[in-house]
Structures are given as C-alpha cells and as structure tokens.
Write an enzyme that holds these catalytic residues in place. Sequence first.
Site, mmCIF file in Angstrom:
data_model
loop_
_atom_site.group_PDB
_atom_site.id
_atom_site.type_symbol
_atom_site.label_atom_id
_atom_site.label_comp_id
_atom_site.label_asym_id
_atom_site.label_seq_id
_atom_site.Cartn_x
_atom_site.Cartn_y
_atom_site.Cartn_z
ATOM 1 N N LEU A 128 -7.609 -2.343 9.403
ATOM 2 C CA LEU A 128 -6.858 -1.499 10.342
ATOM 3 C C LEU A 128 -6.940 -0.042 9.914
ATOM 4 O O LEU A 128 -6.940 0.261 8.727
ATOM 5 C CB LEU A 128 -5.378 -1.916 10.344
ATOM 6 C CG LEU A 128 -5.077 -3.347 10.793
ATOM 7 C CD1 LEU A 128 -3.608 -3.658 10.535
ATOM 8 C CD2 LEU A 128 -5.416 -3.510 12.270
ATOM 9 N N GLU A 135 -0.534 -5.050 -2.115
ATOM 10 C CA GLU A 135 0.854 -4.590 -2.257
ATOM 11 C C GLU A 135 1.708 -4.956 -1.036
ATOM 12 O O GLU A 135 2.924 -5.133 -1.162
ATOM 13 C CB GLU A 135 0.866 -3.061 -2.407
ATOM 14 C CG GLU A 135 2.262 -2.463 -2.374
ATOM 15 C CD GLU A 135 2.252 -0.957 -2.565
ATOM 16 O OE1 GLU A 135 2.751 -0.512 -3.592
ATOM 17 O OE2 GLU A 135 1.750 -0.223 -1.686
ATOM 18 N N ASP A 136 1.071 -5.104 0.126
ATOM 19 C CA ASP A 136 1.872 -5.246 1.344
ATOM 20 C C ASP A 136 2.526 -6.607 1.561
ATOM 21 O O ASP A 136 3.620 -6.664 2.115
ATOM 22 C CB ASP A 136 1.038 -4.819 2.562
ATOM 23 C CG ASP A 136 0.745 -3.327 2.495
ATOM 24 O OD1 ASP A 136 1.667 -2.570 2.140
ATOM 25 O OD2 ASP A 136 -0.397 -2.916 2.756
ATOM 26 N N ARG A 169 5.721 -0.841 10.567
ATOM 27 C CA ARG A 169 5.473 -2.146 9.930
ATOM 28 C C ARG A 169 6.742 -2.797 9.356
ATOM 29 O O ARG A 169 6.722 -3.978 9.026
ATOM 30 C CB ARG A 169 4.477 -1.980 8.781
ATOM 31 C CG ARG A 169 3.146 -1.361 9.158
ATOM 32 C CD ARG A 169 2.249 -2.341 9.840
ATOM 33 N NE ARG A 169 0.981 -1.732 10.205
ATOM 34 C CZ ARG A 169 -0.083 -1.687 9.399
ATOM 35 N NH1 ARG A 169 -0.016 -2.210 8.198
ATOM 36 N NH2 ARG A 169 -1.198 -1.125 9.823
ATOM 37 N N HIS A 175 2.902 4.298 5.747
ATOM 38 C CA HIS A 175 3.915 3.688 4.880
ATOM 39 C C HIS A 175 4.727 4.759 4.146
ATOM 40 O O HIS A 175 4.247 5.861 3.921
ATOM 41 C CB HIS A 175 3.241 2.806 3.816
ATOM 42 C CG HIS A 175 2.714 1.512 4.326
ATOM 43 N ND1 HIS A 175 1.441 1.072 4.060
ATOM 44 C CD2 HIS A 175 3.307 0.531 5.058
ATOM 45 C CE1 HIS A 175 1.261 -0.122 4.624
ATOM 46 N NE2 HIS A 175 2.380 -0.464 5.232
ATOM 47 N N CYS A 196 -1.499 0.605 -2.993
ATOM 48 C CA CYS A 196 -1.742 -0.574 -2.135
ATOM 49 C C CYS A 196 -2.569 -1.651 -2.806
ATOM 50 O O CYS A 196 -2.529 -2.804 -2.402
ATOM 51 C CB CYS A 196 -2.486 -0.176 -0.866
ATOM 52 S SG CYS A 196 -2.150 1.464 -0.287
HETATM 53 C C1 CIR Z 1 -3.340 -1.298 6.966
HETATM 54 O O1 CIR Z 1 -3.336 -0.536 7.926
HETATM 55 O O2 CIR Z 1 -2.493 -2.184 6.814
HETATM 56 C C2 CIR Z 1 -4.415 -1.151 5.907
HETATM 57 N N1 CIR Z 1 -5.628 -0.738 6.518
HETATM 58 C C3 CIR Z 1 -3.987 -0.153 4.852
HETATM 59 C C4 CIR Z 1 -2.802 -0.633 4.069
HETATM 60 C C5 CIR Z 1 -2.418 0.303 2.998
HETATM 61 N N2 CIR Z 1 -1.358 -0.252 2.231
HETATM 62 C C6 CIR Z 1 -0.384 0.454 1.660
HETATM 63 O O3 CIR Z 1 -0.280 1.653 1.883
HETATM 64 N N3 CIR Z 1 0.499 -0.216 0.936
#
Ligand code: CIR
Length: 266
Positions: free
Chosen positions: A25, A72-73, A138, A169, A258
């Site tokens: 994404l 991390e998410d 999110r 984020h 992340c």
């Molecule tokens: C997203 O949009 O979820 C991923 N492309 C990037 C996530 C980055 N994660 C973070 O900042 N903890």
Amino acid sequence: MLSEVGYRFTHTISRTPGSSIADGLRAGSGPDPDPALFLAQHQAYLDALAEAGVTTLCLPALEAFPDSVFVEDPALCFPEGAILLRPGAQTRLGEAEAILPVLQEQFPTVIQLQGPGYVDGGDIMVTDREVLVGLSARTNEEGFEELAKHLKAWGYRPRMMKTPETILHFKTASSYLGSETVLCTRDMAESGLFEGYKTVVIPQGEEVAANAIRVNDTILMSKGFPKTATLLRKTTPDVRVVELDTSEAARVDGGLSCMSLRYFKG
Ligand code: CIR
C-alpha cells in the site's frame, strides 16, 4: 513495568520483505521498491539492530501479504506478553493471524484483540511512562478502547491521541528517544501533542527522518538527512547515531520503526 520500557530491548522480530512488496500500500504513485535492494537494506537493518544489543529473529517472507515486512503493525510486545492487534487496512488484517504462532512461541501470554475496532502498531508510541495511541485512518476509538483495557491490566497508562491527517501513522512523524524526549516534525511539536515531553524538532525539509528508533544506546535513523543526524548527535551525545538507507521501504510508506517488533525479555 520496566522503567525504560520505551527503548530498552533484548529482542526483535522482523520479517523478510517478499518480492510482492511492489504491491504494498502507498499513498503516492512513485516508483516501485526494488525487491533485491530492499532485501539488502533489510539485512543492514537487522545487522544494526544486532549491533545495538538485541537478539534478532527474522521470519520468512509472506508473499500473500505484500506489506508484511512492516511487522510493527500487527502486534505490540511488552515484557509482560504480546498483544495481537487488528491492522486497519483490509489487505493487512490477515498479517495478525500469520504472526500469532510466532508470538505464541516467544511469549507466555498473547492477548488477541477481538474487534470490531482496529489498531495499527505504527500508531502506538510506548514511552517510559505511558502508551500514546494516535487515532488515524488505520486506528479507531473502538480499537483504542479494547487495547487500553489490556494495557491497564498490565499497569501501563494508555492515552488516546490524534495522528495528524496528512500522515499515515502517529510514528511516521515522531519517535521516542528515551529520557522523556520525542523526536518529531515541527507540526507535531507545535500541535501540543507532546506537552510534558522534551521535543527535538526535525529541521525543515527532513521530515522523513522523524521515523527513527532508539534501541538501547543506539538511535537508528534514515540516511540522507544530515541536519537531523547532526542535531541528534548534539542533543543525545551519549547515544550512538547510526544512519541506514531506507529508500525502498519509503517507496511503500514504511520506515525504520515499522520493520521490527522490539521488546525486553527478562
Ligand atoms: C502500509 O501502508 O500499511 C504500508 N505500506 C506501510 C506501513 C508502515 N508501517 C508503519 O509505519 N508502522
């Protein structure tokens, strides 16, 4: 609760970026990340974490989930146990289920958020005295409430914040540096979000450098932001500042925080 819970770590969990990373994404429409270069940058990141004194565990790539390198998410880890989160992007919710067995192997206690709310780990900043959770596209209030209940049971102090609308984020634009100090963009510093903390404000034009991580006595920051590097070396002289190339993660809106789950195991 560990007194330096925001940056004192013994272990990390990461995940190898897959070749499907180009389907990750992203808000903009720039070039795709180069999978081979991403892999090399990811290895340098793991080496830097090890150098900072943690035992690193790197999981195999999960091609079905292009964003799964951003480990991390889907989870949040503490000395007391792990909390399985509910990532707020539809294509990422399944990452939680995929990492659950690993967490169950590593932690005696794993709590699973049941929903219907959502929380992304990127919106959570653990400082040494509280857990800041930024509501975003999110992370929603229901997710915060469910997470907060579990955090309080472990003695943590959750606080609901607001992630600025222009960023993905909460930690896209801020990082905890230890000693009640936050590195953040000027916008975040001026918003009053970090009242009660000392702030180190990112020099204009280097906003991307705000996503850094302190791991023990090292700060990992993105390469290519010389004013921020100088500022950090001046304001945190006892901490080693290491610059890492994160160009490929940045192409899919990712950064240093992340790419790992960081925690202390006593
Ligand atoms: C997203 O949009 O979820 C991923 N492309 C990037 C996530 C980055 N994660 C973070 O900042 N903890």
